[in-house]
Design a protein around this motif. Structure first.
Motif, PDB file in Angstrom:
ATOM      1  N   LYS A  15       0.834  -1.206   0.000  1.00 21.24           N
ATOM      2  CA  LYS A  15       0.000   0.000   0.000  1.00 21.24           C
ATOM      3  C   LYS A  15       0.863   1.248   0.000  1.00 21.24           C
ATOM      4  O   LYS A  15       0.507   2.254  -0.586  1.00 21.24           O
ATOM      5  CB  LYS A  15      -0.915   0.010   1.226  1.00 21.24           C
ATOM      6  N   ASP A  16       1.991   1.179   0.702  1.00 20.25           N
ATOM      7  CA  ASP A  16       2.895   2.318   0.832  1.00 20.25           C
ATOM      8  C   ASP A  16       4.327   1.792   0.676  1.00 20.25           C
ATOM      9  O   ASP A  16       5.047   1.615   1.656  1.00 20.25           O
ATOM     10  CB  ASP A  16       2.693   2.977   2.199  1.00 20.25           C
ATOM     11  N   PRO A  17       4.746   1.514  -0.574  1.00 22.19           N
ATOM     12  CA  PRO A  17       6.075   0.935  -0.778  1.00 22.19           C
ATOM     13  C   PRO A  17       7.202   1.908  -0.450  1.00 22.19           C
ATOM     14  O   PRO A  17       7.171   3.064  -0.856  1.00 22.19           O
ATOM     15  CB  PRO A  17       6.088   0.560  -2.264  1.00 22.19           C
ATOM     16  N   VAL A  18       8.166   1.412   0.332  1.00 25.06           N
ATOM     17  CA  VAL A  18       9.361   2.177   0.685  1.00 25.06           C
ATOM     18  C   VAL A  18      10.582   1.295   0.462  1.00 25.06           C
ATOM     19  O   VAL A  18      10.517   0.075   0.584  1.00 25.06           O
ATOM     20  CB  VAL A  18       9.327   2.682   2.147  1.00 25.06           C
ATOM     21  N   THR A  19      11.692   1.943   0.144  1.00 27.25           N
ATOM     22  CA  THR A  19      12.929   1.224  -0.125  1.00 27.25           C
ATOM     23  C   THR A  19      13.917   1.488   0.996  1.00 27.25           C
ATOM     24  O   THR A  19      14.056   2.626   1.453  1.00 27.25           O
ATOM     25  CB  THR A  19      13.511   1.671  -1.476  1.00 27.25           C
ATOM     26  N   VAL A  20      14.614   0.436   1.436  1.00 28.54           N
ATOM     27  CA  VAL A  20      15.646   0.572   2.459  1.00 28.54           C
ATOM     28  C   VAL A  20      17.008   0.680   1.782  1.00 28.54           C
ATOM     29  O   VAL A  20      17.113   0.571   0.562  1.00 28.54           O
ATOM     30  CB  VAL A  20      15.617  -0.598   3.483  1.00 28.54           C
ATOM     31  N   SER A  21      18.048   0.874   2.551  1.00 28.12           N
ATOM     32  CA  SER A  21      19.394   1.108   2.007  1.00 28.12           C
ATOM     33  C   SER A  21      19.932  -0.059   1.174  1.00 28.12           C
ATOM     34  O   SER A  21      20.847   0.117   0.387  1.00 28.12           O
ATOM     35  CB  SER A  21      20.373   1.437   3.126  1.00 28.12           C
ATOM     36  N   THR A  22      19.356  -1.236   1.328  1.00 26.01           N
ATOM     37  CA  THR A  22      19.797  -2.398   0.547  1.00 26.01           C
ATOM     38  C   THR A  22      19.113  -2.472  -0.812  1.00 26.01           C
ATOM     39  O   THR A  22      19.302  -3.428  -1.547  1.00 26.01           O
ATOM     40  CB  THR A  22      19.517  -3.701   1.314  1.00 26.01           C
ATOM     41  N   SER A  23      18.304  -1.458  -1.122  1.00 29.54           N
ATOM     42  CA  SER A  23      17.550  -1.352  -2.379  1.00 29.54           C
ATOM     43  C   SER A  23      16.374  -2.319  -2.479  1.00 29.54           C
ATOM     44  O   SER A  23      15.839  -2.536  -3.552  1.00 29.54           O
ATOM     45  CB  SER A  23      18.461  -1.529  -3.608  1.00 29.54           C
ATOM     46  N   ILE A  24      15.973  -2.890  -1.371  1.00 26.05           N
ATOM     47  CA  ILE A  24      14.805  -3.759  -1.341  1.00 26.05           C
ATOM     48  C   ILE A  24      13.596  -2.910  -0.943  1.00 26.05           C
ATOM     49  O   ILE A  24      13.689  -2.077  -0.049  1.00 26.05           O
ATOM     50  CB  ILE A  24      14.978  -4.917  -0.334  1.00 26.05           C
ATOM     51  N   THR A  25      12.478  -3.130  -1.619  1.00 26.76           N
ATOM     52  CA  THR A  25      11.262  -2.383  -1.336  1.00 26.76           C
ATOM     53  C   THR A  25      10.301  -3.240  -0.529  1.00 26.76           C
ATOM     54  O   THR A  25      10.102  -4.419  -0.823  1.00 26.76           O
ATOM     55  CB  THR A  25      10.602  -1.906  -2.648  1.00 26.76           C
ATOM     56  N   TYR A  26       9.725  -2.612   0.488  1.00 31.18           N
ATOM     57  CA  TYR A  26       8.774  -3.255   1.389  1.00 31.18           C
ATOM     58  C   TYR A  26       7.551  -2.360   1.548  1.00 31.18           C
ATOM     59  O   TYR A  26       7.618  -1.158   1.272  1.00 31.18           O
ATOM     60  CB  TYR A  26       9.381  -3.400   2.803  1.00 31.18           C
ATOM     61  N   ASP A  27       6.469  -2.909   2.069  1.00 31.40           N
ATOM     62  CA  ASP A  27       5.365  -2.081   2.497  1.00 31.40           C
ATOM     63  C   ASP A  27       5.804  -1.406   3.805  1.00 31.40           C
ATOM     64  O   ASP A  27       6.402  -2.056   4.675  1.00 31.40           O
ATOM     65  CB  ASP A  27       4.107  -2.919   2.732  1.00 31.40           C
ATOM     66  N   ARG A  28       5.556  -0.110   3.917  1.00 24.48           N
ATOM     67  CA  ARG A  28       6.038   0.659   5.070  1.00 24.48           C
ATOM     68  C   ARG A  28       5.645   0.014   6.399  1.00 24.48           C
ATOM     69  O   ARG A  28       6.472  -0.147   7.289  1.00 24.48           O
ATOM     70  CB  ARG A  28       5.514   2.095   5.021  1.00 24.48           C
ATOM     71  N   GLU A  29       4.391  -0.363   6.545  1.00 27.39           N
ATOM     72  CA  GLU A  29       3.934  -0.934   7.813  1.00 27.39           C
ATOM     73  C   GLU A  29       4.703  -2.204   8.164  1.00 27.39           C
ATOM     74  O   GLU A  29       5.115  -2.403   9.301  1.00 27.39           O
ATOM     75  CB  GLU A  29       2.433  -1.231   7.747  1.00 27.39           C
ATOM     76  N   SER A  30       4.949  -3.052   7.177  1.00 28.34           N
ATOM     77  CA  SER A  30       5.647  -4.316   7.427  1.00 28.34           C
ATOM     78  C   SER A  30       7.101  -4.107   7.824  1.00 28.34           C
ATOM     79  O   SER A  30       7.580  -4.720   8.782  1.00 28.34           O
ATOM     80  CB  SER A  30       5.590  -5.210   6.185  1.00 28.34           C
ATOM     81  N   ILE A  31       7.819  -3.237   7.104  1.00 30.70           N
ATOM     82  CA  ILE A  31       9.238  -3.046   7.424  1.00 30.70           C
ATOM     83  C   ILE A  31       9.392  -2.285   8.737  1.00 30.70           C
ATOM     84  O   ILE A  31      10.314  -2.558   9.507  1.00 30.70           O
ATOM     85  CB  ILE A  31      10.023  -2.374   6.267  1.00 30.70           C
ATOM     86  N   GLU A  32       8.483  -1.355   9.033  1.00 32.61           N
ATOM     87  CA  GLU A  32       8.579  -0.660  10.313  1.00 32.61           C
ATOM     88  C   GLU A  32       8.344  -1.631  11.466  1.00 32.61           C
ATOM     89  O   GLU A  32       9.055  -1.595  12.465  1.00 32.61           O
ATOM     90  CB  GLU A  32       7.594   0.508  10.373  1.00 32.61           C
ATOM     91  N   THR A  33       7.372  -2.509  11.321  1.00 30.65           N
ATOM     92  CA  THR A  33       7.128  -3.514  12.357  1.00 30.65           C
ATOM     93  C   THR A  33       8.344  -4.421  12.488  1.00 30.65           C
ATOM     94  O   THR A  33       8.784  -4.736  13.600  1.00 30.65           O
ATOM     95  CB  THR A  33       5.873  -4.353  12.015  1.00 30.65           C
ATOM     96  N   TRP A  34       8.914  -4.842  11.365  1.00 32.34           N
ATOM     97  CA  TRP A  34      10.094  -5.711  11.341  1.00 32.34           C
ATOM     98  C   TRP A  34      11.265  -5.061  12.079  1.00 32.34           C
ATOM     99  O   TRP A  34      11.914  -5.678  12.916  1.00 32.34           O
ATOM    100  CB  TRP A  34      10.461  -5.998   9.880  1.00 32.34           C
ATOM    101  N   LEU A  35      11.522  -3.791  11.774  1.00 31.09           N
ATOM    102  CA  LEU A  35      12.681  -3.103  12.344  1.00 31.09           C
ATOM    103  C   LEU A  35      12.457  -2.639  13.776  1.00 31.09           C
ATOM    104  O   LEU A  35      13.344  -2.754  14.609  1.00 31.09           O
ATOM    105  CB  LEU A  35      13.055  -1.894  11.476  1.00 31.09           C
ATOM    106  N   PHE A  36      11.282  -2.113  14.068  1.00 26.59           N
ATOM    107  CA  PHE A  36      11.048  -1.513  15.369  1.00 26.59           C
ATOM    108  C   PHE A  36      10.626  -2.515  16.435  1.00 26.59           C
ATOM    109  O   PHE A  36      10.487  -2.153  17.596  1.00 26.59           O
ATOM    110  CB  PHE A  36      10.042  -0.365  15.272  1.00 26.59           C
TER     111      PHE A  36
END
Length: 75
Positions: A21-42
């Protein structure tokens, strides 16, 4: 007649496997949905990219770059 739509794999978040829904890219150039990667990291348990397993610095946690092109394609 089959009414299912074939969704391209790159529209799916590698963590949730749902359409982003809200794709974001991290420094490794992989794109995730913002909610999923924030939950993963935080959650505090994960400090690496879920796909590449590359360690992310704490500044990477806040450097999520919106992927506008992918967002438009998904829409």
């Amino acid at each position: 007649m089959d009414n299912e739509i074939d969704v391209p794999l790159f529209f799916l978040c590698p963590i949730s496997l749902e359409i982003m829904k809200d794709p974001v890219t991290v420094s490794t150039s992989i794109t995730y949905d913002r909610e999923s990667i924030e939950t993963w990291l935080f959650s505090g348990k994960n400090k690496s990219c879920s796909v590449t397993k590359q360690q992310l610095s704490s500044s990477d946690f806040f450097d999520l770059t919106p992927n506008h092109t992918l967002h438009r394609l998904i829409q």
